[in-house]
Motif scaffolding. Structure first.
Motif, PDB file in Angstrom:
ATOM      1  N   ASP A  50     -19.613 -90.933  31.792  1.00 38.63           N
ATOM      2  CA  ASP A  50     -19.136 -92.108  32.525  1.00 38.63           C
ATOM      3  C   ASP A  50     -20.144 -92.465  33.616  1.00 38.63           C
ATOM      4  O   ASP A  50     -19.949 -92.179  34.805  1.00 38.63           O
ATOM      5  N   VAL A  51     -21.230 -93.101  33.203  1.00 41.01           N
ATOM      6  CA  VAL A  51     -22.348 -93.373  34.101  1.00 41.01           C
ATOM      7  C   VAL A  51     -21.910 -94.195  35.310  1.00 41.01           C
ATOM      8  O   VAL A  51     -22.283 -93.897  36.457  1.00 41.01           O
ATOM      9  N   ALA A  52     -21.126 -95.215  35.094  1.00 43.55           N
ATOM     10  CA  ALA A  52     -20.738 -96.099  36.199  1.00 43.55           C
ATOM     11  C   ALA A  52     -19.967 -95.335  37.279  1.00 43.55           C
ATOM     12  O   ALA A  52     -20.245 -95.486  38.480  1.00 43.55           O
ATOM     13  N   ARG A  53     -19.013 -94.504  36.863  1.00 41.35           N
ATOM     14  CA  ARG A  53     -18.222 -93.755  37.856  1.00 41.35           C
ATOM     15  C   ARG A  53     -19.057 -92.664  38.517  1.00 41.35           C
ATOM     16  O   ARG A  53     -18.881 -92.377  39.714  1.00 41.35           O
ATOM     17  N   VAL A  55     -22.287 -92.784  39.205  1.00 44.53           N
ATOM     18  CA  VAL A  55     -23.162 -93.414  40.198  1.00 44.53           C
ATOM     19  C   VAL A  55     -22.344 -93.930  41.381  1.00 44.53           C
ATOM     20  O   VAL A  55     -22.779 -93.821  42.539  1.00 44.53           O
ATOM     21  N   ALA A  56     -21.154 -94.457  41.114  1.00 49.53           N
ATOM     22  CA  ALA A  56     -20.299 -94.907  42.213  1.00 49.53           C
ATOM     23  C   ALA A  56     -19.917 -93.736  43.112  1.00 49.53           C
ATOM     24  O   ALA A  56     -19.918 -93.861  44.350  1.00 49.53           O
ATOM     25  N   ARG A  59     -22.958 -92.788  45.195  1.00 45.85           N
ATOM     26  CA  ARG A  59     -23.164 -93.764  46.273  1.00 45.85           C
ATOM     27  C   ARG A  59     -22.142 -93.576  47.384  1.00 45.85           C
ATOM     28  O   ARG A  59     -22.493 -93.538  48.573  1.00 45.85           O
ATOM     29  N   ALA A  81     -29.502 -96.168  36.544  1.00 44.19           N
ATOM     30  CA  ALA A  81     -28.414 -96.625  37.402  1.00 44.19           C
ATOM     31  C   ALA A  81     -28.504 -95.992  38.789  1.00 44.19           C
ATOM     32  O   ALA A  81     -28.207 -96.644  39.799  1.00 44.19           O
ATOM     33  N   CYS A  82     -28.928 -94.729  38.849  1.00 47.09           N
ATOM     34  CA  CYS A  82     -29.135 -94.089  40.150  1.00 47.09           C
ATOM     35  C   CYS A  82     -30.247 -94.790  40.922  1.00 47.09           C
ATOM     36  O   CYS A  82     -30.113 -95.062  42.125  1.00 47.09           O
ATOM     37  N   GLU A  85     -29.411 -97.811  42.802  1.00 49.70           N
ATOM     38  CA  GLU A  85     -28.670 -97.572  44.044  1.00 49.70           C
ATOM     39  C   GLU A  85     -29.503 -96.794  45.057  1.00 49.70           C
ATOM     40  O   GLU A  85     -29.001 -96.404  46.118  1.00 49.70           O
TER      41      GLU A  85
END
Length: 420
Positions: A50-53, A55-56, A59, A81-82, A85
């Motif tokens: 789950d790349v999006a979660r 990275v979130a 962050r 993705a990292c 950010e």
């Protein structure tokens, strides 16, 4: 340094232990982690894919470094993705991760960089692949082009076996989209080893060598698995061989990737065959092997976290990494039925006694905690590691620890590192 480790297997437990030993660490999270990792890190319920979660979370928690354990999130773009950010990531971009994500791409890169490897051809048409096999004969190796959890490779002794593998991968989609294309290559003869190098995009340093046991049964019988055990170092891997691998395989690969505008940062895992003509590449991986990582981390000397961070930030020259002179052996305990169907939920006992034995380390892979008890929760469940002055000494310690663990629903190979 605030670190988020991605993954939940034995490899990640070994990485977590090494990272936790660093004086630079201030906070360690692991997503999703396991019962063993939970003893040294804060586990968070986010899947490794789950790349999006991920990275979130990094962050929102001011993470300084994300360390990728498995390959899938890297191929899916975790490092990219990292970067978007402003977060450092130990692991290559999606473009650089194609070295593992596409075996056809890896072969193309080898040709460009003149890396010694097996002769091969790539096919996206079933009939053309079958015709190639019939024209060339066996033995051959048939590989699904994409990621197949380490199981998309068939060493075919006969034309019939090769044909069956092609049909299973391309027509029956045994490995899903990974088998839409296949690479068919000559079978190399020799001794297989795993070589690791830390890379920062331009520079590389060796980070140990190991050998693993892929077949499920003693005597290398039965189907391939993710790995039933490993040891380090393999006999006869000399400094001269290390220098040759760096000069003929690792450095040319890094240079070719940089020329393409996709510099490789992270760990480059070179699966090698030591042939009569010298070391040849079998395949690239873009992460540590499992269980080879466990064997390496038992021997790693110095600040591993500092080395991982230096790779991610392009400053590998700032750190020194080496392996201790001692040897290590890891024996995998798996659920009965693995690599086929297996049950989960059985209780494992005796872990505290095993962990208390001298120079023994337990790595959790597929476990979970329930009411204070450790339960099996996967195919490969535990890695029992030990060190010693020799491989034989480390092996004896590892199996002594295995024998105090009480788990009737588990099994292991009894010949890991035998005769080494």
């Amino acid at each position: 340094m605030r670190v988020l480790l991605v993954g939940g297997g034995g490899r990640e437990h070994a990485l977590a232990a090494a990272i936790a030993a660093s004086p630079k660490l201030s906070q360690l999270w692991c997503a999703p982690g396991n019962a063993g990792i939970a003893e040294i890190a804060t586990c968070v319920p986010i899947g490794a894919g789950d790349v999006a979660r991920l990275v979130a979370f990094a962050r929102d928690h001011a993470v300084d470094l994300v360390v990728a354990g498995p390959e899938a999130p890297l191929v899916a773009g975790l490092a990219d993705a990292c970067a978007a950010e402003g977060i450092a990531c130990f692991g290559p971009t999606a473009a650089a991760a194609r070295l593992e994500g596409s075996k056809a791409f890896a072969k193309e890169l080898c040709s460009e960089a003149q890396v010694p490897t097996a002769a091969a051809a790539t096919f996206d048409d079933v009939e053309a692949a079958l015709a190639h096999v019939r024209a060339h004969g066996a033995p051959l190796v048939v590989k699904a082009d994409g990621l197949a959890a380490g199981k998309g490779v068939v060493v075919a002794e006969t034309i019939t076996e090769a044909e069956q593998a092609i049909v299973a991968m391309m027509r029956d989609r045994a490995f899903g989209p990974a088998g839409e294309r296949v690479v068919i290559e000559e079978r190399l003869e020799g001794r297989e080893i795993s070589f690791f190098a830390l890379c920062d995009g331009e520079n590389a340093v060796p980070f140990g060598v190991a050998a693993d046991h892929k077949r499920v049964g003693d005597g290398d019988r039965g189907p391939n698995t993710g790995g039933m055990g490993a040891y380090s170092p393999p006999a006869g891997f000399t400094p001269a061989l290390e220098a040759e691998v760096m000069a003929r395989i690792v450095q040319p690969t890094l240079a070719a990737m940089a020329r393409r505008g996709t510099p490789f940062r992270g760990v480059l895992f070179c699966g090698l065959m030591l042939t009569a003509a010298g070391p040849k590449l079998i395949e690239f991986n873009v992460r540590f092997g499992d269980p080879e990582c466990q064997a390496l981390m038992l021997r790693a000397e110095g600040d591993v976290l500092a080395a991982l961070a230096a790779c991610a930030r392009g400053r590998l020259g700032d750190v020194t990494v080496r392996m201790r002179d001692e040897a290590s052996v890891v024996v995998v305990l798996a659920s009965r039925g693995y690599p086929g169907a297996y049950a989960t939920g059985s209780v494992i006992e005796g872990l505290e006694q095993a962990a208390a034995m001298p120079k023994v380390r337990l790595f959790h892979a597929g476990t979970r905690l329930a009411a204070g008890r450790v339960l099996a929760d996967g195919g490969r469940v535990l890695g029992i590691g030990a060190t010693g002055a020799t491989v034989a000494e480390a092996r004896a310690r590892a199996y002594a620890a295995v024998d105090v663990i009480r788990w009737p629903d588990g099994f292991c190979r009894r010949d890991i590192a035998a005769g080494v």
